[in-house]
Scaffold this active site. Structure first.
Site, PDB file in Angstrom:
ATOM      1  N   ALA A   8       0.913  -1.334  -0.035  1.00 20.71           N
ATOM      2  CA  ALA A   8       0.009   0.114   0.089  1.00 20.71           C
ATOM      3  C   ALA A   8       0.886   1.321  -0.165  1.00 20.71           C
ATOM      4  O   ALA A   8       0.474   2.279   0.566  1.00 20.71           O
ATOM      5  CB  ALA A   8      -0.840   0.111   1.046  1.00 20.71           C
ATOM      6  N   ALA A   9       2.045   1.065  -0.805  1.00 18.14           N
ATOM      7  CA  ALA A   9       2.931   2.159  -0.539  1.00 18.14           C
ATOM      8  C   ALA A   9       2.858   3.324  -1.761  1.00 18.14           C
ATOM      9  O   ALA A   9       3.486   4.194  -1.806  1.00 18.14           O
ATOM     10  CB  ALA A   9       4.359   1.915  -0.507  1.00 18.14           C
ATOM     11  N   GLU A 155       7.386  -9.822 -16.761  1.00 20.69           N
ATOM     12  CA  GLU A 155       6.420  -8.408 -16.840  1.00 20.69           C
ATOM     13  C   GLU A 155       6.068  -8.138 -17.914  1.00 20.69           C
ATOM     14  O   GLU A 155       6.776  -8.323 -19.039  1.00 20.69           O
ATOM     15  CB  GLU A 155       7.270  -7.343 -15.976  1.00 20.69           C
ATOM     16  CG  GLU A 155       7.478  -7.625 -14.581  1.00 20.69           C
ATOM     17  CD  GLU A 155       6.309  -7.589 -13.733  1.00 20.69           C
ATOM     18  OE1 GLU A 155       5.349  -7.217 -13.859  1.00 20.69           O
ATOM     19  OE2 GLU A 155       6.287  -8.344 -12.670  1.00 20.69           O
ATOM     20  N   HIS A 359     -47.123  17.662   5.429  1.00 26.22           N
ATOM     21  CA  HIS A 359     -46.466  18.459   4.551  1.00 26.22           C
ATOM     22  C   HIS A 359     -45.856  19.951   5.152  1.00 26.22           C
ATOM     23  O   HIS A 359     -46.167  20.438   5.882  1.00 26.22           O
ATOM     24  CB  HIS A 359     -47.434  19.027   3.439  1.00 26.22           C
ATOM     25  CG  HIS A 359     -48.926  18.776   3.932  1.00 26.22           C
ATOM     26  ND1 HIS A 359     -49.966  18.141   3.262  1.00 26.22           N
ATOM     27  CD2 HIS A 359     -49.651  19.508   4.810  1.00 26.22           C
ATOM     28  CE1 HIS A 359     -50.865  18.131   3.520  1.00 26.22           C
ATOM     29  NE2 HIS A 359     -50.878  18.866   4.857  1.00 26.22           N
ATOM     30  N   TYR A 362     -40.974  21.646   9.430  1.00 29.26           N
ATOM     31  CA  TYR A 362     -39.527  21.439  10.070  1.00 29.26           C
ATOM     32  C   TYR A 362     -39.750  21.136  11.289  1.00 29.26           C
ATOM     33  O   TYR A 362     -40.081  21.852  12.116  1.00 29.26           O
ATOM     34  CB  TYR A 362     -38.585  22.471   9.838  1.00 29.26           C
ATOM     35  CG  TYR A 362     -37.220  22.335  10.456  1.00 29.26           C
ATOM     36  CD1 TYR A 362     -36.470  21.437  10.150  1.00 29.26           C
ATOM     37  CD2 TYR A 362     -36.837  23.284  11.679  1.00 29.26           C
ATOM     38  CE1 TYR A 362     -35.184  21.194  10.794  1.00 29.26           C
ATOM     39  CE2 TYR A 362     -35.862  22.975  12.481  1.00 29.26           C
ATOM     40  CZ  TYR A 362     -34.932  21.947  11.899  1.00 29.26           C
ATOM     41  OH  TYR A 362     -33.733  21.616  12.528  1.00 29.26           O
ATOM     42  N   ASN A 373     -51.040  15.818  15.369  1.00 32.14           N
ATOM     43  CA  ASN A 373     -51.268  16.093  14.194  1.00 32.14           C
ATOM     44  C   ASN A 373     -50.553  17.409  13.939  1.00 32.14           C
ATOM     45  O   ASN A 373     -51.153  18.448  14.401  1.00 32.14           O
ATOM     46  CB  ASN A 373     -52.673  16.011  13.720  1.00 32.14           C
ATOM     47  CG  ASN A 373     -52.941  16.393  12.150  1.00 32.14           C
ATOM     48  OD1 ASN A 373     -52.934  15.405  11.299  1.00 32.14           O
ATOM     49  ND2 ASN A 373     -53.356  17.505  11.802  1.00 32.14           N
ATOM     50  N   ALA A 376     -49.903  21.985   8.202  1.00 33.31           N
ATOM     51  CA  ALA A 376     -49.075  22.321   7.256  1.00 33.31           C
ATOM     52  C   ALA A 376     -48.206  23.419   7.407  1.00 33.31           C
ATOM     53  O   ALA A 376     -48.935  24.514   8.384  1.00 33.31           O
ATOM     54  CB  ALA A 376     -49.741  22.458   6.048  1.00 33.31           C
TER      55      ALA A 376
END
Length: 456
Positions: A8-9, A155, A359, A362, A373, A376
């Protein structure tokens, strides 16, 4: 007894990235993590990562892996030179060494188990994983006798025209008897076009070197550029999706769907087109996800549906209906049989069972009871510019359209909040809360006439 060394170099110049090649992501894991995962069933005694380019970044990416050791290859002078760096740390080791490439993430554990078993059964000094490629360009060619004993490895850049006709290639995956390999490593030379020390040269100094063909040549694919990374992702995705469909999961238009191999799908799940499931996601029995949805590191219960929505780091209960165009995030907990509708965002909130947020709302840092409930346009104003604050709404409460809750605030059970209210004080249970200016009507009102053209 087996140890694992992962190369992994390298920098990965063709990736055209500041990120080390082995840290590029494939299906939620880095390439090198996937390589380490493939050898886990072998229960290796030691796992050693040979690092070089941005060694600190590679080591940091695996900081949580106490079972991984790191050895630095300060100059990248070839694969043989990389393995020479192990001589000090393995000087007393007497077992086998499995050598893997950190940029070959498609190897199956079963392939490595077969390679190791063949190596140990025959008592080989070295056993190579090989493949027969339709187009072997770029790969070293392996030449064997009739017993799969390796006679030569050349190779690609050093092959002559006749040697290039051989389609049996070196997959770059090896199993060595370490004491015999350790004795051969000092003999390597850099007498080639690249002036590098090739690990394949040790074949010239070892007896009993055998080749084992991989069943699926795609497993040995290395990743050197973005196109190869994309191709590897396609291969991985096809494996994952084929496995899930074989287990009874319905994928509608599989080519448009992506599923990480960390995802869990229960029986009779249906995944619609253009849906993406990532991380440690669990989808419960009989749920329908999509179309057009993203779910990441989340749990979705049974018989739920998620339509054109994004869910991250959250929990969705049984029987819930999300979407279209909802966004649930930040450790939200949507309990059973809730509806989270269109253009609703829920962040770090608990929504009690059988509640509806249908609907244009936020809810942030909120705790809602059952059967609430939410009208909107309801908003929890949870941020005062410095800190986030909680809103608590009791079970059975109804909020009118265009309501705002200025946190911190608590609303009791069974409350009705009038439309357009701005609630900034606690509301007791069973009450009606109205917090808005009175409506004013001016009789006989006429809109002033517009000025004529040319007048100010």
């Amino acid at each position: 007894m087996v140890a694992v060394a992962v190369l992994a170099a390298g920098k990965g110049t063709r990736m055209k990235s500041d990120l080390p090649k082995v840290l590029h992501q494939l299906g939620g894991y880095s390439l090198v993590e996937r390589v380490l995962q493939s050898c886990r069933p072998l229960a290796p005694e030691r796992q050693i990562l040979i690092v070089g380019y941005q060694a600190a970044a590679v080591e940091s990416s695996l900081a949580g892996r106490s079972d991984v050791e790191f050895v630095e290859q300060r100059e990248q002078l070839g694969t043989g030179h990389a393995i020479q760096q192990l001589l000090p740390c393995l000087q007393d080791y007497q077992g086998d060494l499995l050598v893997l490439n950190g940029d070959a993430p498609l190897l199956r554990s079963e392939t490595l188990e077969n390679l190791l078993a063949t190596h140990q059964r025959h008592g080989n000094a070295a056993t190579l994983l090989t493949a027969h490629l339709p187009d072997p360009k770029g790969y070293g060619r392996v030449f064997c006798n009739g017993d799969n004993r390796v006679t030569q490895i050349v190779e690609d850049r050093d092959c002559n025209a006749a040697q290039r006709q051989n389609h049996r290639v070196n997959g770059g995956i090896y199993c060595f008897h370490w004491p015999r390999l350790a004795a051969a490593l000092p003999k390597l030379s850099a007498n080639n076009d690249q002036k590098e020390y090739y690990l394949t040269e040790v074949v010239d100094y070892l007896d009993q070197v055998m080749a084992v063909d991989v069943d699926d040549y795609l497993e040995i694919n290395g990743i050197n550029d973005r196109k190869q990374l994309a191709a590897a992702n396609d291969i991985l995705q096809n494996r994952i999706k084929d496995d899930w469909m074989a287990q009874g999961i319905t994928l509608i238009n599989p080519d448009s769907i992506t599923i990480d191999d960390t995802v869990v799908l229960e029986a009779d799940v249906i995944i619609e087109p253009n849906t993406h499931l990532r991380g440690k996601t669990v989808i419960g029995r009989g749920s329908r996800i999509g179309p057009g949805s993203l779910i990441e590191d989340s749990i979705v219960g049974s018989d739920a549906s998620v339509l054109f929505s994004v869910v991250s780091q959250s929990q969705i209960g049984d029987g819930c209906r999300l979407g279209p165009y909802s966004h649930v995030r930040g450790e939200a907990d949507i309990q059973a049989n809730c509806r989270i509708g269109n253009f609703v965002e829920v962040k770090k909130s608990v929504i009690g069972a059988q509640s509806n947020v249908a609907h244009l709302s936020y809810l942030g840092d909120a705790m809602l009871g059952q059967r609430v409930n939410v009208g909107a346009g309801t908003i929890t104003a949870n941020y005062d510019g410095v800190s986030k604050h909680a809103t608590v709404i009791g079970s059975g409460t109804k909020t009118g359209a265009n309501s705002v809750f200025v946190a911190p605030v608590q609303v009791g059970e069974g409350v009705t909040v009038a439309a357009g209210s701005v609630i900034n004080r606690d509301v007791p249970a069973g009450s009606l809360a109205i917090a808005r200016p009175r409506q004013r009507i001016i009789d006989n009102w006429q809109v002033p006439p517009a000025p004529q053209s040319g007048q100010p």
